[in-house]
Design a protein around this motif. Structure first.
Motif, PDB file in Angstrom:
ATOM      1  N   GLN B 170       0.701  -1.263  -0.085  1.00 11.77           N
ATOM      2  CA  GLN B 170       0.047  -0.099   0.055  1.00 11.77           C
ATOM      3  C   GLN B 170       0.844   1.303   0.040  1.00 11.77           C
ATOM      4  N   ASP B 171       2.041   1.203   0.532  1.00 16.11           N
ATOM      5  CA  ASP B 171       2.690   2.412   0.617  1.00 16.11           C
ATOM      6  C   ASP B 171       3.618   2.607  -0.733  1.00 16.11           C
ATOM      7  N   ALA B 172       4.177   3.654  -1.082  1.00 18.88           N
ATOM      8  CA  ALA B 172       4.572   3.893  -2.314  1.00 18.88           C
ATOM      9  C   ALA B 172       6.094   3.162  -2.570  1.00 18.88           C
ATOM     10  N   MET B 175       5.921  -0.910  -1.944  1.00 20.46           N
ATOM     11  CA  MET B 175       5.681  -1.209  -3.181  1.00 20.46           C
ATOM     12  C   MET B 175       6.754  -1.653  -4.227  1.00 20.46           C
ATOM     13  N   THR B 261      -2.253   0.332  -5.342  1.00 26.56           N
ATOM     14  CA  THR B 261      -2.839   1.754  -4.608  1.00 26.56           C
ATOM     15  C   THR B 261      -1.751   2.772  -5.327  1.00 26.56           C
TER      16      THR B 261
END
Lengths: 277, 312, 424
Positions: B170-172, B175, B261
């Motif tokens: 979910q976090d940039a 990922m 995301t």
């Protein structure tokens, strides 16, 4: 011969190699765990990390749902044919690019490299139409002919030949009056064995795992290759994962066998290229 | 090739000699051209038309079944002004740096170390190669499970060790790390094998001679092994560049078609797949793939130059 | 000399390659031989578990002059579109999944089933399902197969523990609207100290609310209505769930979601009838603890598939007979019994086979709920570009839920992005 190794160096090497081993093998190990348990076990908390007793059940489900051995045979046929053709054509071309000069050689080689990057979007339909026009849909020919020589393979052999094939031997053979094919066979092939071993493994695996193109080309389930057959085990809403894992596990075993044969080509010479630590 | 013949001759002799030389040139080159011809023939028959079709398609709008509508440069304009494509390009290069560079380095070290061993070489080779032959379905399941934010194995282990968990999906940046780790996992063994094959081509006599001259392992590695391995290294750099820029399987497996995301895991080719296959915009997909082609061409060419330049 | 031996090896090598080659050509050629037995050969393409295999095999008994060659295909869309575009090897009958609307622009590739007399069967089938196979121009290109009526799945034991109503009727009465559902979510979170959440993700709220709506993103004339009340309401409810911290943040189709179901972090979800199978396979350990009741907000549809006849078919009339038979009420009951395909024929709903006491749901007859839901689903129009608009919306919703994006900004971005994509 002096022994330059210190104990710490050796230990570090062992630890690094061992760690890498664990990381590489773990997912595959987990695959086997999933294949020997049931689908609900796969979802359980904490995750099951040991072998279960369901392997035969899962395998029999696979056999019930697809004609495993027929698709296995089909895939072996296609993979072996393509691999043999690839080994021959790529090594001949790569060797020629590496050790001979002729007009346009460099330009042609650059074009070859560029074709490796060329996009293939939309190509699926165009390729399909070509095959349809040739009457080859529903046969193995679209799986064999376009893939029997690739730029990638030629590139690999050419790079390898640059240092591996001794130019003196090539010249000597030429002076001896050998034609090009004989030079290739007598000088290049022995020197290229490790490269051929690798290329053979690679090609075999790529053909073995090829999915999209056989899916489009083949309609008769009797002709399906393994990946296409296995894919039909997937449902849209829910999948019996333990069965699918058992199927993919069985499909991976021939690859390991091929790997054995190919890799021998570059372990064979224990002393060649090796440094004593 | 015929220059040697021309230097000492009269005009009549030159003509005759030139004719003779040209005829034997042709005979000399024919086997060479025949040897490289199969690839180009196959390409012309099976790949040229699809490539040209793809070029034509990029100027049209097509859903894959019905009629094509000519749209000119519309597709190209759209993709070149699309912030999501820009993100995809950025992601691709970031992931490439995070994965390919450590991966090639690791592979070289691995190959070197493995080559030393006298026992169980094959077992190690096989194990390191397993990632490359483990099926995509299995990888999807396993890595999805490893990186799952709440109950995944990695996060569970981290929390057991009282370390903060990472939102892998979910976090940039996590990922991107997840994808990079997957790529490293899958391809290190493969490239190590390439290097091992390359190492086989270096005769042991070179090493023995160097030892006699008093060189230690590091000297040998940098002065003998590396230079002789250069063609193979060039090969891995080029193929990893192409493969890395064309990264598709690993992000699709982890994030599904939209790159997860905020599209943080979206790569160029995944973007192309998402917009063409998944949304039935095949004309647009073709245009995207041509843009990607030029990006890859430029980047690969640059890498080629860099490796060639290390030749002193 | 060595050269002779090498020449021999070369010769053997080329001979064996030639043999392999010709063998593979031969193998493929064998398949062409069969079609001269005077019967009508129909080709059907479908995917695993979309049609009962037993029924497919029974087709030749039911129609002695028809041979049905049914091929299970995967990566369906790719193969179908490539084949249709290449106009070669196109099957007679094609299974189509929920995404039937993207085929509307290509309606001339399919036979208008009304010309084969389909309309006489209209009353046997759920009207809203029948309507989904109709293109805006009035062509019927797809025949109803199975449906996906939605209902509320919930853990009765967890509800009871939290002091909420837990019997199906009581739950349905207390959760009439989505706001009621959200309020119950607050109660649940407080009572269990956050160990159990009412919702798996906010996205589920959004998609299930849209599944209940008679208006989607376009109207049949092609006008964009994707920024209107029905979408905004669903968006608002979903973002409410995020802002009140009521979501377990477990995305569907991930192993995390499965674990949440097993260990109770997710206490409920609104889902279609085909989720039953998935639930039972994922969490057998929770058997007996789940119940099903009417979803808040009314009846909705999520999923379901169709059968179509391609224009390339040489035998459309016979193909239609096969389709009629495969999707008759009796055979839809068989489909339900064997592979849980929820029927689209109204009379099938009263078949006793559909009404069993199901142990997994504490002895409840869940089909009663789903069948009731199925008959109440409103007529709605799915447009070919629905996915282009809904994709950015769900993408932005994920940003709101997982990266703390401000909902208003996310909404603007979602609509903007959708509009931009429509320009392609």
């Amino acid at each position: 011969m002096q022994d330059y190794s210190t104990r710490t160096q050796r230990w570090i090497m062992h630890i690094l190699l061992g760690l890498g081993l664990l990381v590489s093998v773990f997912p595959f190990y987990w695959l086997i765990v999933m294949a020997t348990n049931s689908t609900s076990d796969i979802y359980s908390t904490p995750p099951k990390l040991f072998f279960g007793g369901q392997l035969w059940t899962n395998i029999s489900h696979v056999f019930q749902n697809i004609d495993f051995f027929a698709s296995l045979g089909n895939t072996i046929l296609v993979a072996v044919t393509v691999t043999v053709l690839m080994l021959f054509f790529c090594s001949l071309a790569g060797f020629t690019f590496a050790k001979f000069t002729f007009p346009g050689r460099d330009a042609l080689f650059l074009i070859l490299l560029a074709t490796m990057i060329l996009p293939s979007a939309g190509a699926l339909v165009a390729s399909f139409v070509i095959m349809a026009d040739l009457g080859w849909i529903g046969t193995f020919l679209p799986l064999i002919v376009p893939g029997m020589v690739t730029a990638f393979g030629i590139f690999w052999i050419r790079q390898y030949s640059l240092s591996a094939v001794p130019t003196e031997l090539v010249d000597a053979a030429r002076i001896d009056g050998c034609n090009h094919l004989l030079i290739y066979w007598n000088v290049a092939v022995p020197a290229l064995r490790p490269a051929l071993g690798f290329l053979g493994i690679l090609t075999f695996i790529n053909v073995w795992n090829d999915y999209l193109w056989p899916l489009i080309i083949l309609n008769d389930p009797k002709l399906f290759t393994l990946q296409v057959a296995l894919a039909t085990l997937n449902g849209i809403y829910g999948t019996d994962y333990s069965m699918v894992m058992a199927g993919t596990l069985m499909a991976t075993i021939p690859l390991i066998v091929i790997f054995f044969f190919g890799a021998r080509q570059f372990i064979a010479n224990i002393s060649a290229g090796a440094l004593k630590f | 090739m015929s220059s040697l013949v021309q230097s000492t001759s009269t005009p009549e002799n030159t003509t005759i000699r030139k004719a003779v030389v040209q005829k034997s040139n042709w005979r000399k080159y024919l086997p060479l051209y025949l040897s490289i011809a199969p690839y180009f023939l196959i390409f012309l028959v099976f790949n040229l038309t699809p490539t040209l079709f793809s070029l034509y398609l990029s100027f049209n709008k097509w859903d894959g079944i019905g009629r094509m509508t000519f749209t000119g440069f519309n597709n190209f304009y759209f993709v070149l002004t699309d912030p999501i494509f820009g993100k995809a390009v950025l992601n691709t290069f970031e992931i490439w740096i995070m994965s390919t560079i450590p991966m090639l380095f690791l592979a070289l070290v691995l190959a070197f170390l493995l080559n030393q061993r006298r026992h169980s070489k094959f077992a190690y080779q096989l194990c390191y190669f397993l990632p490359n032959i483990t099926s995509t379905v299995a990888i999807t399941l396993i890595f999805g499970s490893l990186f799952a934010p709440q109950y995944g194995l990695i996060n569970t282990t981290l929390s057991v060790m009282h370390l903060p968990t990472v939102q892998w999906l979910q976090d940039a940046w996590p990922m991107k790390w997840a994808v990079a780790l997957m790529v490293i996992w899958r391809w290190t063994g493969y490239n190590a094998l390439v290097y091992m094959a390359g190492l086989q081509s270096i005769p042991t006599e070179y090493y023995e001679a160097a030892r006699i001259d008093g060189a230690n392992t590091t000297d040998i590695f940098f002065n003998i092994t590396l230079p002789l391995l250069r063609p193979v290294i060039l090969f891995t750099v080029i193929s990893s560049s192409i493969g890395g820029l064309a990264l598709f399987t690993e992000p699709q497996v982890l994030f599904t078609n939209n790159g997860g995301t905020g599209n943080e895991g979206l790569t160029m080719v995944l973007y192309q797949y998402w917009q063409s296959f998944a949304s039935h915009h095949f004309g647009f997909g073709a245009a995207v793939s041509w843009v990607i082609f030029f990006i890859m061409l430029a980047f690969t060419f640059m890498n080629w130059k860099i490796v060639q330049a290390t030749e002193r | 000399m060595r050269n002779i031996k090498q020449k021999n090896t070369l010769w053997y090598a080329s001979l064996s390659i030639f043999c392999l080659f010709s063998f593979s050509m031969l193998l493929s050629a064998c398949e062409q031989a069969q079609n001269n037995d005077g019967k009508i050969h129909l080709k059907l393409w479908y995917w695993n578990r979309s049609i009962d295999d037993g029924l497919i095999n029974a087709v030749s008994k039911q129609f002695p002059n028809i041979v049905l060659e049914a091929d299970k295909i995967n990566d369906y869309d790719n193969k179908v579109r490539t084949t249709l575009a290449g106009h070669y090897g196109v099957p007679d009958i094609l299974g189509i999944n929920t995404n039937v609307a993207p085929f509307f622009p290509d309606e001339d590739q399919f036979v208008d089933l009304k010309t084969l007399g389909a309309e006489e069967l209209h009353s046997q089938y759920l009207d809203w399902k029948w309507n989904l196979g109709m293109t805006p121009s009035g062509r019927m290109i797809a025949f109803p197969m199975d449906t996906g009526p939605t209902a509320l799945f919930y853990r009765a034991d967890i509800f009871k523990q939290a002091g909420l109503p837990y019997e199906p009727d009581a739950v349905a009465n207390s959760l009439k609207t989505w706001d009621d559902y959200i309020q119950a979510g607050v109660k649940l979170k407080n009572a269990t100290g956050g160990k159990s959440m009412m919702f798996d993700t906010a996205t589920t709220i959004y998609t299930q609310m849209m599944a209940q709506s008679s208006k989607q993103y376009f109207d049949p004339s092609g006008k964009f209505i994707g920024d209107q009340a029905q979408v905004k309401n669903a968006w608002n409810e979903a973002t409410k769930v995020v802002q009140m911290g009521l979501s377990a943040k477990l995305q569907m189709w991930t192993t995390d979601w499965n674990k949440g179901i097993v260990n109770g972090l997710t206490a409920s979800f609104v889902g279609a009838a085909w989720m039953k199978q998935i639930l039972q396979e994922t969490a057998p350990a929770t058997a007996g603890k789940w119940r099903v009741t009417y979803a808040p907000g009314g009846a909705g549809n999520s999923g379901g598939s169709f059968l179509a006849i391609t224009k390339a078919s040489q035998h459309p009339k016979e193909a239609f007979e096969v389709i009629k038979w495969l999707q008759s009420p009796e055979n839809q009951v068989v489909g339900y019994t064997n592979i849980q395909l929820f029927p689209s024929t109204i009379s099938a709903f009263s078949a006793p086979q559909l009404h069993q006491a199901e142990a997994f749901y504490g002895g409840e007859d869940t089909t009663k709920i789903f069948a009731q839901s199925a008959t109440q689903i409103p007529r709605y129009y799915m447009g070919p570009d629905d996915g282009t608009v809904s994709g950015p919306i769900t993408d932005q919703l994920a940003l709101v839920e997982f990266q703390h994006k401000i909902p208003d900004q996310a909404w603007t971005d979602a609509i903007q992005r959708g509009q931009r994509e429509l320009l392609r």
